[in-house]
Design a protein around this motif. Structure first.
Motif, PDB file in Angstrom:
ATOM      1  N   ASN A 152       0.623  -1.078  -0.382  1.00 14.67           N
ATOM      2  CA  ASN A 152      -0.326   0.190  -0.493  1.00 14.67           C
ATOM      3  C   ASN A 152       0.881   1.073   0.586  1.00 14.67           C
ATOM      4  OD1 ASN A 152      -2.631   1.350  -0.326  1.00 14.67           O
ATOM      5  ND2 ASN A 152      -3.077   1.367   2.113  1.00 14.67           N
ATOM      6  N   LEU A 153       1.984   1.080  -1.085  1.00 16.51           N
ATOM      7  CA  LEU A 153       3.111   2.279  -0.643  1.00 16.51           C
ATOM      8  C   LEU A 153       2.316   3.467  -2.672  1.00 16.51           C
ATOM      9  CD1 LEU A 153       6.034   0.789   0.185  1.00 16.51           C
ATOM     10  CD2 LEU A 153       4.968   2.809   1.531  1.00 16.51           C
ATOM     11  N   THR A 154       3.147   4.591  -2.398  1.00 18.44           N
ATOM     12  CA  THR A 154       2.582   5.412  -3.433  1.00 18.44           C
ATOM     13  C   THR A 154       3.768   5.535  -3.955  1.00 18.44           C
ATOM     14  OG1 THR A 154       0.767   6.371  -3.203  1.00 18.44           O
ATOM     15  CG2 THR A 154       2.225   7.388  -4.757  1.00 18.44           C
ATOM     16  N   LEU A 155       4.643   5.492  -5.181  1.00 15.86           N
ATOM     17  CA  LEU A 155       5.645   5.907  -4.765  1.00 15.86           C
ATOM     18  C   LEU A 155       5.962   7.185  -6.050  1.00 15.86           C
ATOM     19  CD1 LEU A 155       7.560   1.992  -5.813  1.00 15.86           C
ATOM     20  CD2 LEU A 155       7.062   3.519  -3.173  1.00 15.86           C
ATOM     21  N   SER A 156       6.842   8.139  -6.212  1.00 18.61           N
ATOM     22  CA  SER A 156       7.525   9.040  -6.616  1.00 18.61           C
ATOM     23  C   SER A 156       8.503   9.536  -6.672  1.00 18.61           C
ATOM     24  CB  SER A 156       5.915   9.887  -6.514  1.00 18.61           C
ATOM     25  OG  SER A 156       7.075  11.503  -6.991  1.00 18.61           O
ATOM     26  N   VAL A 157       9.279   9.434  -8.111  1.00 20.58           N
ATOM     27  CA  VAL A 157      10.196   9.861  -8.318  1.00 20.58           C
ATOM     28  C   VAL A 157      11.054  11.001  -7.591  1.00 20.58           C
ATOM     29  CG1 VAL A 157      11.093   8.161 -10.737  1.00 20.58           C
ATOM     30  CG2 VAL A 157      10.217  10.673 -10.433  1.00 20.58           C
ATOM     31  N   THR A 158       9.852  12.250  -7.566  1.00 19.78           N
ATOM     32  CA  THR A 158      10.685  13.321  -6.591  1.00 19.78           C
ATOM     33  C   THR A 158      10.399  13.185  -5.397  1.00 19.78           C
ATOM     34  OG1 THR A 158       8.014  13.854  -6.543  1.00 19.78           O
ATOM     35  CG2 THR A 158       8.563  14.345  -8.115  1.00 19.78           C
ATOM     36  N   ASP A 159      10.473  11.616  -4.680  1.00 19.71           N
ATOM     37  CA  ASP A 159      10.340  11.987  -3.070  1.00 19.71           C
ATOM     38  C   ASP A 159      11.314  11.151  -3.155  1.00 19.71           C
ATOM     39  OD1 ASP A 159       8.417  12.522  -2.574  1.00 19.71           O
ATOM     40  OD2 ASP A 159       6.977  10.252  -2.905  1.00 19.71           O
ATOM     41  N   PHE A 160      12.744  10.140  -4.316  1.00 23.00           N
ATOM     42  CA  PHE A 160      14.016   9.900  -3.857  1.00 23.00           C
ATOM     43  C   PHE A 160      14.923  10.955  -3.882  1.00 23.00           C
ATOM     44  CE2 PHE A 160      17.748   8.466  -6.011  1.00 23.00           C
ATOM     45  CZ  PHE A 160      18.663   7.978  -5.085  1.00 23.00           C
ATOM     46  N   ASP A 161      15.882  11.102  -2.607  1.00 20.37           N
ATOM     47  CA  ASP A 161      16.959  11.340  -2.370  1.00 20.37           C
ATOM     48  C   ASP A 161      18.660  10.411  -2.533  1.00 20.37           C
ATOM     49  OD1 ASP A 161      19.113  12.859  -1.570  1.00 20.37           O
ATOM     50  OD2 ASP A 161      17.795  13.657   0.186  1.00 20.37           O
ATOM     51  N   GLU A 162      19.328  10.836  -2.984  1.00 25.09           N
ATOM     52  CA  GLU A 162      20.035   9.892  -3.231  1.00 25.09           C
ATOM     53  C   GLU A 162      21.116   9.243  -1.472  1.00 25.09           C
ATOM     54  OE1 GLU A 162      24.542  10.651  -4.893  1.00 25.09           O
ATOM     55  OE2 GLU A 162      23.436  11.447  -5.082  1.00 25.09           O
ATOM     56  N   GLN A 163      20.491  10.175  -0.475  1.00 23.08           N
ATOM     57  CA  GLN A 163      21.227   9.996   1.254  1.00 23.08           C
ATOM     58  C   GLN A 163      20.300   8.056   0.751  1.00 23.08           C
ATOM     59  OE1 GLN A 163      22.895  11.935   2.853  1.00 23.08           O
ATOM     60  NE2 GLN A 163      22.485  13.445   0.730  1.00 23.08           N
ATOM     61  N   MET A 164      19.230   8.398   0.761  1.00 25.61           N
ATOM     62  CA  MET A 164      18.409   7.012   0.835  1.00 25.61           C
ATOM     63  C   MET A 164      19.553   5.412   0.525  1.00 25.61           C
ATOM     64  SD  MET A 164      14.407   7.325  -0.236  1.00 25.61           S
ATOM     65  CE  MET A 164      13.902   8.360  -0.046  1.00 25.61           C
ATOM     66  N   LEU A 165      20.105   5.929  -0.159  1.00 27.47           N
ATOM     67  CA  LEU A 165      21.305   4.050  -0.564  1.00 27.47           C
ATOM     68  C   LEU A 165      22.139   4.097   0.677  1.00 27.47           C
ATOM     69  CD1 LEU A 165      22.022   5.354  -4.188  1.00 27.47           C
ATOM     70  CD2 LEU A 165      20.069   3.686  -3.052  1.00 27.47           C
ATOM     71  N   ALA A 166      22.678   5.195   1.157  1.00 27.49           N
ATOM     72  CA  ALA A 166      23.783   5.027   2.558  1.00 27.49           C
ATOM     73  C   ALA A 166      23.324   3.701   3.416  1.00 27.49           C
ATOM     74  CB  ALA A 166      23.880   6.355   2.979  1.00 27.49           C
ATOM     75  N   ALA A 167      21.748   3.413   2.868  1.00 29.91           N
ATOM     76  CA  ALA A 167      21.108   2.635   4.561  1.00 29.91           C
ATOM     77  C   ALA A 167      21.355   1.425   3.415  1.00 29.91           C
ATOM     78  CB  ALA A 167      20.106   3.013   4.251  1.00 29.91           C
ATOM     79  N   PHE A 168      21.871   0.850   2.295  1.00 31.58           N
ATOM     80  CA  PHE A 168      22.140   0.389   2.159  1.00 31.58           C
ATOM     81  C   PHE A 168      23.476  -0.697   1.460  1.00 31.58           C
ATOM     82  CE2 PHE A 168      17.964   0.981   0.794  1.00 31.58           C
ATOM     83  CZ  PHE A 168      17.233   0.341   1.969  1.00 31.58           C
TER      84      PHE A 168
END
Length: 168
Positions: A152-168
């Protein structure tokens, strides 16, 4: 980095000019420098490998320096943007196995990174007329859409931030 609209014709024209300019600069610069050094410092053995190598290295460094210096010039705007986008997509691709595993567990940031990767890849491939793999990308996008719907998620490319990749 947000995905922005780019004039494909302008991008392709400027990319071609930059590419040809770099190739000619490398060839002419390498030959001119190495031939000048050979004329100034001839080697009795006839081996001029070190002068040729120095010509190539100095020319490559000069072209790299010039590209970096003018990367923010208006002429280079689209070329630089696509180059930086490709670097980010490459970074995401290297983390894709971890992202896919986290996405299967419902991690929203992993799904956002995947969504951005798919949208960015589609964008770049269409700019470069590399449409052979768009079908495979559509299948992956469909799987991601199904996964997002499951959690039940809505995905939008505008919500992406490169900082999110640090967790992976």
């Amino acid at each position: 980095m947000q995905l922005i609209d780019i004039d494909k014709t302008r991008y392709r024209k400027h990319l071609k000019i930059v590419f040809i300019g770099c190739a000619i600069s490398l060839a002419v610069g390498s030959l001119a420098l190495s031939q000048t050094l050979i004329a100034l410092f001839p080697d009795e053995s006839g081996s001029h490998f070190h002068w040729n190598l120095l010509g190539v290295v100095v020319s490559a460094a000069t072209v790299g320096w010039l590209l970096n210096k003018y990367r923010r010039h208006d002429f280079m705007r689209e070329v630089t943007y696509v180059w930086e986008l490709k670097q980010l997509l490459n970074k995401i691709t290297r983390k894709m196995p971890k992202l896919e595993a986290a996405a299967r567990e419902g991690n929203r940031n992993a799904m956002l990174a995947m969504q951005y990767s798919y949208a960015g890849s589609r964008f770049v491939w269409q700019l470069d007329d590399n449409t052979l793999t768009l079908d495979a990308l559509a299948i992956k996008q469909h799987e991601l859409d199904h996964l997002a719907e499951k959690f039940n998620l809505t995905l939008s490319v505008t919500d992406f931030d490169e900082q999110m990749l640090a967790a992976f």
